[in-house]
Design a protein around this motif. Structure first.
Motif, mmCIF file in Angstrom:
data_model
loop_
_atom_site.group_PDB
_atom_site.id
_atom_site.type_symbol
_atom_site.label_atom_id
_atom_site.label_comp_id
_atom_site.label_asym_id
_atom_site.label_seq_id
_atom_site.Cartn_x
_atom_site.Cartn_y
_atom_site.Cartn_z
ATOM 1 N N ASN A 157 0.819 -1.212 0.000
ATOM 2 C CA ASN A 157 0.000 0.000 0.000
ATOM 3 C C ASN A 157 0.849 1.256 0.000
ATOM 4 O OD1 ASN A 157 -2.690 -1.053 0.063
ATOM 5 N ND2 ASN A 157 -2.318 -1.728 2.167
ATOM 6 N N GLN A 159 2.467 4.527 -0.941
ATOM 7 C CA GLN A 159 2.012 5.532 -1.881
ATOM 8 C C GLN A 159 3.130 5.909 -2.849
ATOM 9 O OE1 GLN A 159 -1.311 6.782 -2.113
ATOM 10 N NE2 GLN A 159 -1.455 4.904 -0.880
ATOM 11 N N ALA A 174 -1.518 3.807 -4.471
ATOM 12 C CA ALA A 174 -0.801 2.709 -3.841
ATOM 13 C C ALA A 174 -0.106 1.883 -4.911
ATOM 14 C CB ALA A 174 -1.765 1.844 -3.043
ATOM 15 N N ASP A 177 -2.012 -0.626 -6.791
ATOM 16 C CA ASP A 177 -3.103 -0.107 -7.626
ATOM 17 C C ASP A 177 -2.614 0.593 -8.886
ATOM 18 O OD1 ASP A 177 -5.050 -0.995 -5.822
ATOM 19 O OD2 ASP A 177 -4.900 0.855 -4.642
#
Length: 290
Positions: A157, A159, A174, A177
């Motif tokens: 996760n 950033q 993240a 993602d």
């Protein structure tokens, strides 16, 4: 490595025999190579101008009997341990693409991982829309190193913010993602989406319109990265590439947009050499530059 298995005909090929296959048959088959023993991704390299014969290489499993140690040019052998420890820091990752400089892929450059808060390795940034926090200044090369080494990082996760220039954000979110391996690309999640994509290269070639195509294996969905004709020369110069065979077997990381060709194959467009980085490997027994 003198032998590799092609998954098209399930035949174990000897490198010299493989090298005399006619195009486009050779091109098709070289995108479907695996280690004859462990089944991991393998690639073929033609005879080199330095006198090296045609041969195969592979990213073997640790327990493979055919395993050869490969060195990623430009990194220290103990980088993996250091990088894993940094994953626990929880800092955000900042990349300024306008500061990317590429680099000679055939030169050993010792790169020491930055220590948060010391020198250029740790800086304080104000992330737009968020609170003041500690963030580490990364390069594309360092991100690719972690992606190759650490499944934990790929699914984290943490950033990640990529700036196109100044405060203009290109990618933000993240890691899990906004970064996708070639094997994980899907139409639902990635079609026409601009983010970071990474994976191995099985072959490279130029088309008549001047574009450079970096092609992954069919096992990795046959993903191709297209580098626009107007920046091809800059890309090759930036990474010191004199022979396209130097790019086979490399891992690449590219910030670009994924589209789907009529064949259903994912194609990632790269409009700037500063949006891509190459991680090339050589046999640890060989001298640099061979």
């Amino acid at each position: 490595m003198q032998h590799a298995r092609c998954t098209i005909d399930n035949k174990v090929w000897e490198a010299e025999h493989f090298s005399v296959l006619l195009e486009p048959n050779l091109e098709n088959m070289r995108r479907n190579l695996v280690c004859a023993e462990c089944g991991e991704f393998a690639w073929f390299r033609r005879a080199s101008r330095h006198g090296r014969p045609p041969h195969f290489c592979a990213h073997h499993m640790d327990n493979c009997g055919l395993r050869v140690e490969y060195v990623a040019i430009g990194e220290q052998r103990d980088d993996a341990t250091t990088q894993e420890e940094e994953l626990n820091a929880g800092d955000s990752i900042i990349v300024h693409l306008d500061q990317e400089h590429g680099g000679q892929i055939d030169v050993n450059e010792l790169q020491h991982p930055p220590t948060p808060g010391v020198g250029s390795g740790g800086r304080a940034f104000v992330v737009p829309g968020g609170e003041r926090e500690t963030a580490q200044q990364f390069t594309m090369r360092r991100i690719l190193l972690r992606l190759v080494q650490s499944p934990m990082f790929r699914n984290s996760n943490r950033q990640l913010i990529l700036y196109r220039k100044d405060e203009e954000v290109l990618v933000s979110g993240a890691v899990r993602d906004v970064v996708a391996g070639f094997m994980d690309i899907t139409t639902e999640r990635h079609s026409e989406r601009q983010m970071l994509y990474w994976g191995p290269i099985a072959s490279a070639g130029m088309t008549a319109d001047g574009k450079l195509w970096l092609n992954s294996s069919d096992r990795h969905q046959g993903v191709s990265v297209a580098i626009f004709d107007d920046v091809v020369d800059e890309f090759l110069k930036m990474f010191g590439v004199n022979d396209l065979e130097d790019l086979t077997g490399a891992h690449i990381l590219v910030a670009g947009t994924c589209y789907y060709a009529r064949t259903g194959k994912p194609v990632i467009w790269c409009g700037s050499p500063r949006y891509i980085v190459v991680r090339r490997y050589r046999d640890a027994r060989l001298q640099v530059g061979i």
